[in-house]
Design an enzyme around this catalytic site. Structure first.
Site, PDB file in Angstrom:
ATOM      1  N   ILE A  98      50.707  30.385  33.230  1.00  0.00           N
ATOM      2  CA  ILE A  98      49.274  30.535  32.899  1.00  0.00           C
ATOM      3  C   ILE A  98      48.579  31.364  33.984  1.00  0.00           C
ATOM      4  O   ILE A  98      47.769  30.849  34.759  1.00  0.00           O
ATOM      5  CB  ILE A  98      48.578  29.163  32.704  1.00  0.00           C
ATOM      6  CG1 ILE A  98      48.875  28.196  33.873  1.00  0.00           C
ATOM      7  CG2 ILE A  98      48.993  28.519  31.396  1.00  0.00           C
ATOM      8  CD1 ILE A  98      47.917  26.972  33.887  1.00  0.00           C
ATOM      9  N   SER A 135      43.374  35.966  35.244  1.00  0.00           N
ATOM     10  CA  SER A 135      42.878  37.299  35.536  1.00  0.00           C
ATOM     11  C   SER A 135      41.505  37.477  34.919  1.00  0.00           C
ATOM     12  O   SER A 135      41.241  37.007  33.819  1.00  0.00           O
ATOM     13  CB  SER A 135      43.810  38.391  35.011  1.00  0.00           C
ATOM     14  OG  SER A 135      43.245  39.637  35.366  1.00  0.00           O
ATOM     15  N   ASN A 169      49.689  41.362  31.885  1.00  0.00           N
ATOM     16  CA  ASN A 169      50.336  40.052  31.963  1.00  0.00           C
ATOM     17  C   ASN A 169      50.857  39.615  30.590  1.00  0.00           C
ATOM     18  O   ASN A 169      51.958  39.075  30.474  1.00  0.00           O
ATOM     19  CB  ASN A 169      49.367  39.012  32.545  1.00  0.00           C
ATOM     20  CG  ASN A 169      49.022  39.327  33.999  1.00  0.00           C
ATOM     21  OD1 ASN A 169      49.662  40.160  34.634  1.00  0.00           O
ATOM     22  ND2 ASN A 169      48.002  38.669  34.518  1.00  0.00           N
ATOM     23  N   LEU A 195      51.737  33.766  39.804  1.00  0.00           N
ATOM     24  CA  LEU A 195      51.850  34.967  40.650  1.00  0.00           C
ATOM     25  C   LEU A 195      51.712  34.573  42.122  1.00  0.00           C
ATOM     26  O   LEU A 195      51.591  35.450  42.988  1.00  0.00           O
ATOM     27  CB  LEU A 195      50.750  35.974  40.263  1.00  0.00           C
ATOM     28  CG  LEU A 195      50.713  36.337  38.774  1.00  0.00           C
ATOM     29  CD1 LEU A 195      49.478  37.177  38.439  1.00  0.00           C
ATOM     30  CD2 LEU A 195      51.991  37.069  38.378  1.00  0.00           C
ATOM     31  N   TYR A 216      37.071  22.502  37.713  1.00  0.00           N
ATOM     32  CA  TYR A 216      36.785  23.938  37.842  1.00  0.00           C
ATOM     33  C   TYR A 216      35.305  24.246  37.584  1.00  0.00           C
ATOM     34  O   TYR A 216      34.845  25.357  37.847  1.00  0.00           O
ATOM     35  CB  TYR A 216      37.632  24.796  36.883  1.00  0.00           C
ATOM     36  CG  TYR A 216      39.127  24.664  37.017  1.00  0.00           C
ATOM     37  CD1 TYR A 216      39.711  24.046  38.114  1.00  0.00           C
ATOM     38  CD2 TYR A 216      39.970  25.160  36.024  1.00  0.00           C
ATOM     39  CE1 TYR A 216      41.087  23.913  38.214  1.00  0.00           C
ATOM     40  CE2 TYR A 216      41.346  25.039  36.122  1.00  0.00           C
ATOM     41  CZ  TYR A 216      41.906  24.405  37.220  1.00  0.00           C
ATOM     42  OH  TYR A 216      43.272  24.277  37.305  1.00  0.00           O
TER      43      TYR A 216
HETATM   44  N1  LIG Z   1      46.958  21.924  37.768  1.00  0.00           N
HETATM   45  C1  LIG Z   1      46.605  22.316  38.958  1.00  0.00           C
HETATM   46  O1  LIG Z   1      46.503  21.526  39.926  1.00  0.00           O
HETATM   47  C2  LIG Z   1      46.330  23.796  39.184  1.00  0.00           C
HETATM   48  C3  LIG Z   1      46.238  24.316  40.484  1.00  0.00           C
HETATM   49  C4  LIG Z   1      46.026  25.692  40.612  1.00  0.00           C
HETATM   50  C5  LIG Z   1      45.900  26.506  39.493  1.00  0.00           C
HETATM   51  N2  LIG Z   1      45.970  25.958  38.241  1.00  0.00           N
HETATM   52  C6  LIG Z   1      45.836  26.792  37.015  1.00  0.00           C
HETATM   53  O2  LIG Z   1      46.679  27.921  37.097  1.00  0.00           O
HETATM   54  C7  LIG Z   1      45.917  29.113  36.897  1.00  0.00           C
HETATM   55  C8  LIG Z   1      46.539  30.303  37.592  1.00  0.00           C
HETATM   56  O3  LIG Z   1      46.759  30.059  38.961  1.00  0.00           O
HETATM   57  P1  LIG Z   1      45.910  30.748  40.135  1.00  0.00           P
HETATM   58  O4  LIG Z   1      44.567  31.099  39.595  1.00  0.00           O
HETATM   59  O5  LIG Z   1      46.014  29.837  41.302  1.00  0.00           O
HETATM   60  O6  LIG Z   1      46.744  32.045  40.543  1.00  0.00           O
HETATM   61  P2  LIG Z   1      47.625  33.225  39.872  1.00  0.00           P
HETATM   62  O7  LIG Z   1      47.472  33.237  38.408  1.00  0.00           O
HETATM   63  O8  LIG Z   1      48.986  33.108  40.473  1.00  0.00           O
HETATM   64  O9  LIG Z   1      46.947  34.516  40.528  1.00  0.00           O
HETATM   65  C9  LIG Z   1      45.656  34.934  40.191  1.00  0.00           C
HETATM   66  C10 LIG Z   1      45.290  36.160  41.034  1.00  0.00           C
HETATM   67  O10 LIG Z   1      46.182  37.241  40.731  1.00  0.00           O
HETATM   68  C11 LIG Z   1      45.422  38.389  40.324  1.00  0.00           C
HETATM   69  N3  LIG Z   1      46.182  39.028  39.221  1.00  0.00           N
HETATM   70  C12 LIG Z   1      46.407  38.545  37.973  1.00  0.00           C
HETATM   71  N4  LIG Z   1      47.191  39.367  37.276  1.00  0.00           N
HETATM   72  C13 LIG Z   1      47.465  40.421  38.080  1.00  0.00           C
HETATM   73  C14 LIG Z   1      48.204  41.605  37.925  1.00  0.00           C
HETATM   74  N5  LIG Z   1      48.837  41.867  36.784  1.00  0.00           N
HETATM   75  N6  LIG Z   1      48.272  42.479  38.976  1.00  0.00           N
HETATM   76  C15 LIG Z   1      47.625  42.215  40.139  1.00  0.00           C
HETATM   77  N7  LIG Z   1      46.899  41.102  40.364  1.00  0.00           N
HETATM   78  C16 LIG Z   1      46.808  40.211  39.334  1.00  0.00           C
HETATM   79  C17 LIG Z   1      44.093  37.885  39.867  1.00  0.00           C
HETATM   80  O11 LIG Z   1      43.095  38.849  40.114  1.00  0.00           O
HETATM   81  P3  LIG Z   1      42.358  39.666  38.903  1.00  0.00           P
HETATM   82  O12 LIG Z   1      41.333  38.726  38.337  1.00  0.00           O
HETATM   83  O13 LIG Z   1      41.770  40.823  39.617  1.00  0.00           O
HETATM   84  O14 LIG Z   1      43.385  40.068  37.911  1.00  0.00           O
HETATM   85  C18 LIG Z   1      43.893  36.673  40.776  1.00  0.00           C
HETATM   86  O15 LIG Z   1      43.359  37.060  42.025  1.00  0.00           O
HETATM   87  C19 LIG Z   1      44.529  28.714  37.405  1.00  0.00           C
HETATM   88  O16 LIG Z   1      43.550  29.605  36.995  1.00  0.00           O
HETATM   89  C20 LIG Z   1      44.415  27.337  36.823  1.00  0.00           C
HETATM   90  O17 LIG Z   1      44.086  27.402  35.433  1.00  0.00           O
HETATM   91  C21 LIG Z   1      46.218  24.619  38.075  1.00  0.00           C
END
Ligand SMILES: NC(=O)c1ccc[n+]([C@@H]2O[C@H](COP(=O)([O-])OP(=O)(O)OC[C@H]3O[C@@H](n4cnc5c(N)ncnc54)[C@H](OP(=O)(O)O)[C@@H]3O)[C@@H](O)[C@H]2O)c1
Length: 259
Positions: free
Chosen positions: A220, A223, A232, A181, A42
């Site tokens: 996890i 945001s 959240n 999400l 990251y």
């Molecule tokens: N191990 C792996 O291979 C892997 C792969 C992918 C991800 N991850 C981990 O998982 C974490 C989360 O996954 P992700 O970042 O892919 O996606 P996510 O958490 O499913 O979605 C994040 C998105 O949702 C928005 N959001 C968050 N809360 C919200 C709410 N209450 N209402 C409306 N929109 C909301 C955020 O925007 P705002 O900032 O505007 O709130 C952002 O655009 C990553 O950050 C990372 O740490 C791990």
């Protein structure tokens, strides 16, 4: 230090992928987040470290997780790259160190003992894996001396991970749900909208409450917004009933974001 491998994954964490502002990390900690998830790939471990330093919570009260990327899973690279991660984070240890993906330089017999050594040296409290299927988990558990603390995988209402959930329950490790999400894809699901309306909540909260209610699942969400951070975290107070859970689990469309 607790011997319980689940102690390193408090019930809801902050995903930090793409967050490049230390003040956002500090704001999340001040809001109540105690489990922060980053990764070498990251390119923001230093940002997370600065956020931890700026926040008013003691480092010992936080759980910090990072992941060794697929090109650094040879034993000498596990040790060297983890040292660099600790330097960037500005800490002496991380609570949880994951194998990020079982690809490329991953060689279970060589990689996993290197993770055990870091745990023996106190640089890592617990060992986890990420993007492992049940067979890969079984192999890793066999080789590791450390109890496996977590498997971090994509999990949300459009990708429900029944097989891995059963395996996590059977074997006592946390299933850490990334993209909980589905990066916004779950917000328009009618099943989530109607549960949300019933509880005066949001679809995001319903998705997180459904995940967090499935012990030992730990979502996890990421945001960078103060409102979403609060919303959240408040999902932990939302209690879904059996009808709500059945409605979410009746969703038969599937969408996987990461291969
Ligand atoms: N191990 C792996 O291979 C892997 C792969 C992918 C991800 N991850 C981990 O998982 C974490 C989360 O996954 P992700 O970042 O892919 O996606 P996510 O958490 O499913 O979605 C994040 C998105 O949702 C928005 N959001 C968050 N809360 C919200 C709410 N209450 N209402 C409306 N929109 C909301 C955020 O925007 P705002 O900032 O505007 O709130 C952002 O655009 C990553 O950050 C990372 O740490 C791990």
């Amino acid at each position: 230090m607790s011997d319980d491998p689940l102690a390193v994954t408090p019930r809801l964490g902050l995903g930090t992928m793409g967050i490049d502002d230390a003040d956002r990390i500090a704001a999340a900690i001040e809001t109540g987040y105690r489990h922060l998830d980053t990764a070498q790939i990251y390119d923001n471990e230093a940002v997370v470290g600065r956020g931890v330093e700026r926040a008013s919570v003691e480092r010992a009260d936080l759980s910090l997780a990072t992941k060794v990327w697929a090109d650094s899973l040879a034993p000498e690279d596990v040790a060297a790259s983890t040292r660099e991660s600790l330097d960037r984070l500005g800490v002496d240890y991380v609570d949880l160190l994951y194998v990020h993906r079982p690809i490329d330089t991953y060689d279970p017999e060589a990689t996993l003992p290197a993770f055990d050594r870091l745990r023996d040296e106190g640089r890592v409290r617990a060992v986890g894996v990420s993007n492992f299927d049940a067979e890969q988990v079984a192999e890793a558990r066999d080789i590791l001396d450390a109890p496996l603390a977590a498997n971090q995988v994509e999990m949300h209402p459009l990708y429900q991970q029944e097989t891995l959930l059963a395996d996590a329950r059977r074997n006592g490790y946390a299933l850490v749900a990334y993209s909980p999400l589905a990066q916004g894809e779950v917000f328009d699901l009618p099943e989530l909208e109607s549960v949300a309306e019933k509880h005066d909540a949001t679809p995001a909260q319903v998705s997180l409450a459904w995940l967090a209610g499935k012990d030992p699942v730990v979502p996890i969400p990421r945001s960078a917004s103060d409102d979403h951070l609060r919303e959240n975290l408040a999902a932990l107070d939302l209690e879904l009933d059996a009808d709500d859970v059945a409605a979410i689990e009746s969703i038969d469309r599937e969408k996987k974001l990461f291969e």
